[in-house]
Design an enzyme around this catalytic site. Sequence first.
Site, mmCIF file in Angstrom:
data_model
loop_
_atom_site.group_PDB
_atom_site.id
_atom_site.type_symbol
_atom_site.label_atom_id
_atom_site.label_comp_id
_atom_site.label_asym_id
_atom_site.label_seq_id
_atom_site.Cartn_x
_atom_site.Cartn_y
_atom_site.Cartn_z
ATOM 1 N N GLY A 186 0.917 -1.202 0.015
ATOM 2 C CA GLY A 186 0.039 -0.426 0.188
ATOM 3 C C GLY A 186 0.493 1.367 -0.018
ATOM 4 O O GLY A 186 0.383 2.115 -0.763
ATOM 5 N N ASP A 187 2.777 1.405 -0.093
ATOM 6 C CA ASP A 187 2.623 2.714 0.495
ATOM 7 C C ASP A 187 4.156 1.887 0.290
ATOM 8 O O ASP A 187 4.926 2.281 0.511
ATOM 9 C CB ASP A 187 2.492 3.394 1.782
ATOM 10 N N LEU A 188 4.662 1.205 -0.909
ATOM 11 C CA LEU A 188 6.321 0.621 -1.519
ATOM 12 C C LEU A 188 6.627 1.222 -2.188
ATOM 13 O O LEU A 188 6.968 1.430 -3.163
ATOM 14 C CB LEU A 188 5.243 -0.739 -2.129
ATOM 15 N N ARG A 268 -2.171 12.131 -1.500
ATOM 16 C CA ARG A 268 -1.773 12.317 0.154
ATOM 17 C C ARG A 268 -1.996 13.628 -0.030
ATOM 18 O O ARG A 268 -1.429 14.212 -0.786
ATOM 19 C CB ARG A 268 -0.552 11.951 -0.169
#
Length: 270
Positions: A186-188, A268
Site C-alpha cells: 500500500g505504500d511500497l 496524499r
Amino acid sequence: MGNQDTVLGRVVRGAKDWTTITAGESGARVLRSPDERSYAKVATAAGREDLAGERDRIAWLSRTGIGGPAVLDWSSDDDGACLVMTAVPGIPANLLDVEKLSAVWPHLAEMVRDVHELSPDDCPFRRDLAAMMDRARDVVAKNLVATELLPVELQDLPVQDVLERLESAYGERLADERVETVVCHGDLCLPNVMVDPETARVTGFVGVGRLGLADPYADIALLLASARETWPDDDSARGADAVFATRYGASLDAGRRRFYQWLDPLTRYA
C-alpha cells in the site's frame, strides 16, 4: 505535542529518552527507543482510528511470515493513541547507493511477489481502487495535493487535469482490478523497505498502514518510481525494470503502471 507526550508517557517507560524520528501524516510522531530495538508511533485523537488500523495490519502481517515489525504495546484514550512496535533490522533501502541497491533489487522483487502471493481470502483489509479514487477526488477538491510527489511531467499541469486523465482510464483499471486483486503493502516506496546491506537481502517491510487488497500495480508503480531516484540514468532504470519483471515473474503493463503512479500522489494530503 502536549497530548501526544501524555499518551506516550502512559505506555513507554522513560519516554523522555526516546528520540523523535519524524512527524507522519495526520500529525503522528514516530520515536525510537534508546536501545534502537523499538519504535513508538503517537497519534492525536483525530488520527487514533488510522493508527488502530495500522496496528491491526502490523499484527496481521506478522502472522504471515513476511518480515516486518511486531506489536509490543497499544494505548488509546481521548488524548490520542500510542503504538509500540519492534524495530526491523537493517537500513531503509533509499539509503543504499546504486551498487548496493542493484545487489538487493532481485531479492526485493521476489519479496514483493511473496507479499502479492499471500491469500487474498485471508486478508481482512482493503485498499481498492474505488476508495483510492474517492480519496483522490477529495484531496483535489480541497486543493491539498502534495504536488511535489507528482511525476515531473505532471507537475506543471493543474491537478484537476491530472484527475480527469485518471477518470478517463478508471473503468479500464477497475476491470484490471477485478481480474487481479492481491494483498498489497500500500505504500511500497524504498524508505519502507528494510535491507541488510551486507547480505543484500530484504529483512522486512515497515509503514504498512495502507496494507490491503488492491491491484498489484498499486505497489509496483510506486516502488519503481521510488527507485528511479537512485538509478543514475534512464538506461539503468530500464534495466532495473527488466530485472524486477523477471524476478517478480510478470511482464510490466505500462498503462497500469502509469495510472497508479499518477494516482498515488493525489491520495496524499500536502
